[in-house]
Design a protein around this motif. Structure first.
Motif: not given
Length: 286
Positions: A248-252
């Protein structure tokens, strides 16, 4: 064995991706076929060879074949983007290219990006070297093989957190490199200040950027908290969370970068069109 394919691959892969991205930006004006072949060769070594070895190591498990295929497609997209990005950098003026190589590639990419990745991997390696052998393990497939298996599992929490943090650092480094070819006068317009965030005086692009950075920072802090905790996970749900949070952090980070790219590209295109019309009007008046 499982330790080689999970422990060492997760430590080395983020560093390899960052080094590959940096190599595309180092000599952008070199166009000989030997150098281009070297750039493609490093991609082949990082992606296809490593993924094939992983599939063989997991005895051709279907889930691993699907996972490796998806990773290879992502790396292929990165290769295409890297080649296009390299040609864009080559068109910079000598002064801008010198600043880009000094500030973004050497300082931001090599010293800060790769430096952080090297620092992060030390704790995983130290944990594997210092952990005590698990005397409660009952040998079933041979004492040596089971001993290694029990040993590296004690560092699983540190390893997965380190891998998640490393992937986020590698992605952030690639985004910083990609933003290097944007003219500074345009890039400065899209940097949000803490004052604007605190006062919530943000437009749509700034709101996306602020939310992406804050959410990614929260994900990184969660991983950082688990990074120093030695041991295995308590249950499967906790282990799944360690995989989901960096995703999720990388996607953001990725959404923030794509959004910013779209906005800046539109601004550069409008500026080029306005300059073209201005030159046309000047020619007509002459």
């Amino acid at each position: 064995d499982e330790k080689v394919y999970k422990f060492w691959a997760w430590i080395i892969l983020p560093m390899s991706l960052s080094a590959m991205a940096i190599s595309f930006a180092l000599k952008p004006r070199r166009e000989d076929q030997a150098y281009k072949a070297l750039l493609v060769l490093q991609y082949v070594l990082v992606s296809f060879v490593s993924e094939i070895l992983t599939i063989v190591g997991f005895k051709f498990a279907m889930s691993q074949i699907i996972e490796s295929s998806v990773r290879s497609l992502v790396l292929l997209a990165l290769l295409k983007f890297g080649l296009k990005f390299r040609s864009r950098i080559a068109r910079l003026s000598d002064a801008d290219l010198s600043k880009f190589l000094t500030n973004d590639v050497i300082f931001g990419g090599v010293l800060v990006g790769l430096g952080q990745l090297v620092f992060l991997m030390f704790l995983s390696i130290q944990c594997d070297g210092n952990v005590e052998k698990d005397k409660d393990c009952v040998p079933s497939d041979g004492p040596h093989q089971l001993q290694i298996h029990c040993n590296w599992k004690d560092c699983k929490r540190t390893l997965i957190s380190q891998a998640g943090l490393s992937c986020m650092v590698a992605l952030f480094t690639i985004i910083k490199l990609a933003s290097g070819f944007v003219p500074k006068r345009i890039l400065d317009k899209h940097v949000i200040s803490p004052k604007k965030v605190l006062s919530m005086d943000l437009n749509a692009e700034e709101a996306v950027q602020a939310f992406g950075l804050m959410f990614s920072a929260g994900c990184a802090l969660y991983l950082l908290g688990n990074y120093g905790a030695k041991g295995d996970f308590w249950n499967k749900a906790e282990e799944n969370a360690a995989y989901i949070v960096p995703s999720f952090g990388g996607s953001c980070l990725l959404v923030m970068a794509v959004w910013k790219l779209v906005v800046i590209s539109g601004e550069i295109r409008r500026e080029a069109e306005a300059t073209g019309h201005l030159h046309q009007d000047e020619s007509s008046s002459d």
